[in-house]
Design a protein around this motif. Structure first.
Motif, PDB file in Angstrom:
ATOM      1  N   GLU A  80      10.390   5.571 -22.593  1.00 18.40           N
ATOM      2  CA  GLU A  80       9.831   5.534 -23.939  1.00 18.40           C
ATOM      3  C   GLU A  80       9.331   6.918 -24.354  1.00 18.40           C
ATOM      4  OE1 GLU A  80       7.606   2.071 -25.923  1.00 18.40           O
ATOM      5  OE2 GLU A  80       5.997   3.443 -25.308  1.00 18.40           O
ATOM      6  N   GLU A  81       9.618   7.266 -25.589  1.00 18.35           N
ATOM      7  CA  GLU A  81       9.161   8.509 -26.188  1.00 18.35           C
ATOM      8  C   GLU A  81       8.379   8.174 -27.453  1.00 18.35           C
ATOM      9  OE1 GLU A  81      12.438  11.374 -26.692  1.00 18.35           O
ATOM     10  OE2 GLU A  81      13.697   9.866 -25.680  1.00 18.35           O
ATOM     11  N   CYS A  82       7.703   9.175 -28.002  1.00 15.22           N
ATOM     12  CA  CYS A  82       7.094   9.003 -29.314  1.00 15.22           C
ATOM     13  C   CYS A  82       6.997  10.361 -29.995  1.00 15.22           C
ATOM     14  CB  CYS A  82       5.730   8.322 -29.243  1.00 15.22           C
ATOM     15  SG  CYS A  82       4.457   9.300 -28.442  1.00 15.22           S
ATOM     16  N   GLU A 133       3.547   8.488 -33.343  1.00 18.48           N
ATOM     17  CA  GLU A 133       3.002   7.749 -32.199  1.00 18.48           C
ATOM     18  C   GLU A 133       3.607   6.355 -32.024  1.00 18.48           C
ATOM     19  OE1 GLU A 133       1.265   9.590 -30.289  1.00 18.48           O
ATOM     20  OE2 GLU A 133       1.059  11.190 -31.768  1.00 18.48           O
ATOM     21  N   GLU A 134       4.770   6.100 -32.615  1.00 19.37           N
ATOM     22  CA  GLU A 134       5.461   4.816 -32.447  1.00 19.37           C
ATOM     23  C   GLU A 134       6.508   4.964 -31.345  1.00 19.37           C
ATOM     24  OE1 GLU A 134       6.910   1.661 -35.593  1.00 19.37           O
ATOM     25  OE2 GLU A 134       8.382   3.293 -35.475  1.00 19.37           O
ATOM     26  N   GLY A 135       6.371   4.188 -30.287  1.00 18.57           N
ATOM     27  CA  GLY A 135       7.262   4.319 -29.149  1.00 18.57           C
ATOM     28  C   GLY A 135       8.691   3.907 -29.466  1.00 18.57           C
ATOM     29  N   PHE A 136       9.637   4.644 -28.913  1.00 18.49           N
ATOM     30  CA  PHE A 136      11.047   4.304 -29.066  1.00 18.49           C
ATOM     31  C   PHE A 136      11.799   4.761 -27.828  1.00 18.49           C
ATOM     32  CE2 PHE A 136      10.685   8.642 -30.613  1.00 18.49           C
ATOM     33  CZ  PHE A 136      11.811   9.268 -30.115  1.00 18.49           C
ATOM     34  N   ARG A 137      13.002   4.232 -27.658  1.00 19.86           N
ATOM     35  CA  ARG A 137      13.905   4.647 -26.591  1.00 19.86           C
ATOM     36  C   ARG A 137      15.257   4.970 -27.213  1.00 19.86           C
ATOM     37  NH1 ARG A 137      11.545   2.632 -21.683  1.00 19.86           N
ATOM     38  NH2 ARG A 137       9.924   1.091 -22.128  1.00 19.86           N
TER      39      ARG A 137
END
Length: 278
Positions: A32-34, A71-75
């Motif tokens: 996960e990144e943001c 700051e919203e996590g995504f992959r």
């Protein structure tokens, strides 16, 4: 993160632009990144899958702008080989709020986009290429680059110049599968039956659903993918006939006519504008 190369192209109080290239090694979902701050991401080469929580997935490719919220996590993942390259754009929260209609955002202390992505028009694709090539060459003044960046944001968010997918989750998934088929071999002269067979539906149903979700016919969508790739490669080809044939066009004249219709200038004129900083 390994597999990424990031080059800052522009950084002013108004706008920041980054050229982000990924080698595509992460075929399955990444960690996960943001993003720190909202970003508009314009893929200009290859594609990747953008995964949010649950089943919120989207194909990110050169016909789209993808929104990253602060700051919203995504992959991400790369179901098709070759990696991707994107122009990533960020503005101050105040300026972004001024350019974005309220129905495209969620409530909260910071601006956050409601949708994952929108389809952009050919003029926005041309602006992405012009900014990327001109800034990399150093052939454009800062003031012009800032102005073109704001124009790009307006086109990417405008109701008349962009398109939000308007169909059920299942139909969007079907269209995403068709996009992956097209991207697997961009120069191939696919038939409708071949694509429909790969996706697992009838040709009639595929054309109807694709038009509903993307707002353009399937053949035109493929054409715009090829032309977007041409925008990326124009500055590295001296003989445009070779570029045309490499991208699956039947001839230089076919390529040049399609390019001019989409971008209102010929490939040679676009080359000149990039190299002259116009």
């Amino acid at each position: 993160m390994s597999g990424y190369a990031v080059q800052q192209l522009l950084d002013t109080p108004t706008v920041s632009l980054y050229d982000v290239v990924c080698d595509g090694a992460c075929r399955h979902k990444s960690h996960e990144e943001c993003a720190h701050g909202a970003h508009l991401v314009f893929p200009y080469r290859g594609l990747f899958m953008h995964h949010l929580g649950g089943d919120r997935d989207a194909v990110a490719e050169p016909n789209q702008v993808v929104f990253l919220n602060s700051e919203e996590g995504f992959r991400i993942s790369h179901p098709v080989g070759g990696g991707d390259a994107c122009l990533s754009l960020s503005l101050s929260p105040e300026m972004l709020a001024e350019l974005t209609s309220k129905d495209q955002t969620r409530g909260g202390p910071e601006i956050a986009f409601e949708l994952q992505r929108r389809r952009i028009d050919p003029r926005a694709q041309a602006l992405v290429a012009l900014l990327k090539h001109s800034l990399a060459r150093g052939s454009i003044e800062t003031l012009e680059a800032e102005t073109l960046s704001l124009t790009l944001v307006r086109r990417a968010l405008g109701e008349r110049t962009s398109h939000a997918a308007g169909a059920s989750w299942g139909r969007q998934k079907l269209v995403d599968r068709a996009k992956l088929v097209l991207a697997s071999d961009l120069s191939r002269r696919w038939t409708l039956a071949e694509i429909a067979d790969e996706v697992g539906v009838s040709p009639v149903y595929l054309t109807q659903v694709f038009q509903q979700v993307e707002g353009v016919p399937l053949y035109r969508y493929q054409l715009r993918l090829r032309l977007a790739r041409a925008l990326d490669l124009l500055d590295s080809y001296d003989h445009l006939t070779n570029l045309a044939l490499d991208l699956g066009f039947s001839s230089h004249s076919h390529f040049s006519a399609a390019f001019k219709q989409a971008y209102d200038r010929t490939p040679v004129e676009f080359q000149r504008s990039v190299r002259a900083g116009i």
